[in-house]
Enzyme design. Structure first.
Site, short mmCIF file in Angstrom:
data_model
loop_
_atom_site.label_atom_id
_atom_site.label_comp_id
_atom_site.label_asym_id
_atom_site.label_seq_id
_atom_site.Cartn_x
_atom_site.Cartn_y
_atom_site.Cartn_z
N VAL A 10 10.88 2.38 7.11
CA VAL A 10 9.48 2.75 7.36
C VAL A 10 8.76 1.60 8.07
CG1 VAL A 10 7.29 3.35 6.23
CG2 VAL A 10 9.44 4.29 5.36
N HIS B 227 8.89 5.77 17.13
CA HIS B 227 7.66 5.89 16.34
C HIS B 227 6.66 4.89 16.92
CE1 HIS B 227 4.73 6.06 13.19
NE2 HIS B 227 4.87 4.77 12.98
N ARG C 293 1.71 14.99 11.22
CA ARG C 293 0.42 14.94 11.95
C ARG C 293 0.36 16.05 12.99
NH1 ARG C 293 0.87 8.40 12.83
NH2 ARG C 293 -0.37 7.75 11.03
N GLN D 201 0.79 -1.24 0.00
CA GLN D 201 0.00 0.00 0.00
C GLN D 201 0.82 1.28 0.00
OE1 GLN D 201 -3.53 0.90 2.05
NE2 GLN D 201 -2.65 -0.36 3.68
N ASP E 19 4.66 11.43 12.03
CA ASP E 19 4.23 11.98 13.32
C ASP E 19 4.41 13.49 13.33
OD1 ASP E 19 3.87 9.27 14.43
OD2 ASP E 19 6.03 9.18 14.13
N ASN F 193 7.50 -1.19 10.44
CA ASN F 193 7.51 -1.16 11.91
C ASN F 193 7.99 -2.45 12.55
OD1 ASN F 193 6.68 1.44 12.64
ND2 ASN F 193 4.62 0.99 11.87
N ASP G 95 9.96 -7.19 -3.55
CA ASP G 95 8.89 -7.76 -2.72
C ASP G 95 9.14 -9.26 -2.64
OD1 ASP G 95 6.18 -8.34 -1.49
OD2 ASP G 95 5.95 -6.20 -1.89
P1 NAI Z 1 1.35 -3.74 3.00
O1 NAI Z 1 1.01 -5.01 3.70
O2 NAI Z 1 0.36 -3.14 2.09
O3 NAI Z 1 2.68 -3.97 2.16
C1 NAI Z 1 3.79 -4.58 2.72
C2 NAI Z 1 4.50 -5.26 1.58
O4 NAI Z 1 5.74 -5.73 2.09
C3 NAI Z 1 3.75 -6.46 1.01
O5 NAI Z 1 3.66 -6.34 -0.41
C4 NAI Z 1 4.63 -7.63 1.43
O6 NAI Z 1 4.58 -8.70 0.50
C5 NAI Z 1 6.00 -6.96 1.46
N1 NAI Z 1 7.01 -7.70 2.19
C6 NAI Z 1 6.86 -8.49 3.28
N2 NAI Z 1 8.04 -9.05 3.61
C7 NAI Z 1 8.95 -8.59 2.71
C8 NAI Z 1 10.34 -8.82 2.52
N3 NAI Z 1 11.02 -9.64 3.31
N4 NAI Z 1 10.96 -8.20 1.48
C9 NAI Z 1 10.28 -7.39 0.68
N5 NAI Z 1 8.95 -7.15 0.79
C10 NAI Z 1 8.31 -7.74 1.80
O7 NAI Z 1 1.84 -2.73 4.14
P2 NAI Z 1 1.98 -1.14 4.09
O8 NAI Z 1 0.69 -0.52 4.47
O9 NAI Z 1 2.62 -0.75 2.81
O10 NAI Z 1 2.96 -0.90 5.34
C11 NAI Z 1 4.30 -1.33 5.32
C12 NAI Z 1 4.96 -1.10 6.68
O11 NAI Z 1 5.04 0.29 6.99
C13 NAI Z 1 4.27 -1.76 7.86
O12 NAI Z 1 5.25 -2.31 8.70
C14 NAI Z 1 3.61 -0.59 8.56
O13 NAI Z 1 3.38 -0.87 9.94
C15 NAI Z 1 4.66 0.46 8.36
N6 NAI Z 1 4.22 1.86 8.58
C16 NAI Z 1 5.12 2.72 9.15
C17 NAI Z 1 4.81 4.04 9.37
C18 NAI Z 1 5.79 4.99 10.01
O14 NAI Z 1 5.40 6.13 10.25
N7 NAI Z 1 7.04 4.63 10.28
C19 NAI Z 1 3.47 4.55 9.01
C20 NAI Z 1 2.62 3.59 8.38
C21 NAI Z 1 3.00 2.29 8.18
#
Ligand code: NAI
Length: 333
Positions: free
Chosen positions: A129, A187, A162, A15, A159, A131, A42
């Protein structure tokens, strides 16, 4: 025009990447004169979805985008990269604390640290990014010993953005009128959004401290802080998915400022290795006020930390030390 740079985004089928890739490819981060090759990493089961993302990037017909390399192989994904957005991880689900994610995600960042160490440029700038971002970044650096620790960071810019918006909305001014907000620490819900040194250009054009302009210390010490701390959970509750568009924008802001520099008078928040500044624990990845110039960051020194702030800084320090211990134990398994 300059030679293309290589930029990797992990979790490229996810996403956040879906919003981030377009910003990168159209020049929002590295500039509208900087061509780039995008490496999209990915996991194997996502290669079909990733192919759709590649098609869309091609169909955007963006002049700066010279090459797109989709892959599930970290050796290919990290090859010669100049900048790395480590987004890929398991996202937090409703009701889940970030700590619950640690064990699962920290192993991903150990492996990616090793791959960066072997394949990336030694000058690569790494933004984590995924978590728990601060601790993942620490682990990634630990397993990439040939890359300077100062090249690793974690994202607290969302943050900051926001917090800036909460203040701007309350005062009825555009968000850019508010500056020098600091996010301290992790974070997570222990982060401390701090407006003690923040300033605002009011609707009448006057520059004031945010404290004076708001004139409601109870709100600043209470609802303001908790709204920022819990905003991620509020978005999950509403969307049933974690923040993505705003997280991508924040990742772009973070790298843009690191790459190009921050305005001399202001600062931004980035999680970087603590050198003990402000009596924080040396060696954890702690969010500080930083200024960037010529691709390097520097922690802003000399800010006053009152008793209220001290307590908040110590709470988030404690959590980061605990996370580090847990993560190191997981990595040794
Ligand atoms: P998502 O689930 O839509 O996408 C994550 C992607 O990472 C998936 O396509 C998955 O297949 C891939 N993935 C998993 N393991 C992998 C690996 N070993 N190598 C490469 N790709 C891999 O998740 P989204 O919404 O994109 O969020 C990603 C991360 O960002 C989460 O950990 C979320 O908690 C974190 N996040 C951090 C924020 C911050 O402010 N630091 C804010 C919002 C989200």
């Amino acid at each position: 025009m300059a030679e293309p740079i290589r930029v990797v985004v992990t979790g490229a089928a996810g996403q956040i990447a879906y919003s981030l890739l377009y910003q990168l490819a159209k020049g929002d981060v590295f500039g509208d004169q900087q061509p780039l090759s995008l490496h999209l990493l990915d996991i194997e089961p996502m290669m079909g979805v990733l192919n759709g993302v590649v098609m869309e990037l091609q169909d955007c017909a963006l002049p700066l985008l010279r090459e797109v390399i989709p892959t599930a192989d970290p050796a290919v994904g990290f090859k010669d990269v100049d900048a790395a957005f480590l987004v890929g991880a398991m996202p937090r689900k409703e009701g889940m604390e970030r700590k619950d994610l640690l064990a699962a995600n920290v192993k991903i960042f150990k492996a990616q640290g090793q791959a960066l160490d072997q394949h990336a440029k030694k000058t690569v700038k790494v933004l984590v990014v995924g978590n728990p971002a601060n601790t993942n970044s620490l682990i990634c650096s630990k397993y990439a010993p040939s890359i300077p620790p100062a090249n690793f960071s974690a994202m607290t810019r969302l943050d900051q953005n926001r917090a800036q918006t909460q203040i701007a909305n309350r005062l009825g001014v555009p968000v850019n009128n508010v500056s020098k907000i600091t996010i301290w620490g992790n974070h997570s819900s222990t982060q401390f959004p701090d407006v003690a040194n923040a300033t605002v250009v009011t609707a009448s054009g006057e520059t004031k401290s945010v404290k004076d302009a708001i004139n409601d210390q109870a709100w600043l010490n209470g609802d303001f802080i908790s709204t920022v701390q819990k905003r991620g959970a509020a978005v999950i509750a509403a969307r049933k998915l974690s923040s993505a568009m705003s997280a991508a924008k924040a990742a772009a802001d973070h790298m843009k400022d690191w790459w190009n520099g921050t305005p001399a008078e202001s600062w931004v928040s980035m999680a970087v290795f603590s050198d003990g500044s402000y009596n924080t624990p040396v060696g954890v990845m702690y969010s500080f006020p930083v200024r960037c110039s010529k691709g390097q960051w520097e922690i802003v020194q000399g800010l006053t930390i009152d008793e209220f702030a001290r307590e908040k800084l110590d709470v988030t320090s404690k959590e980061l030390i605990e996370e580090r211990e847990e993560a190191l134990a997981v990595c040794q398994d």
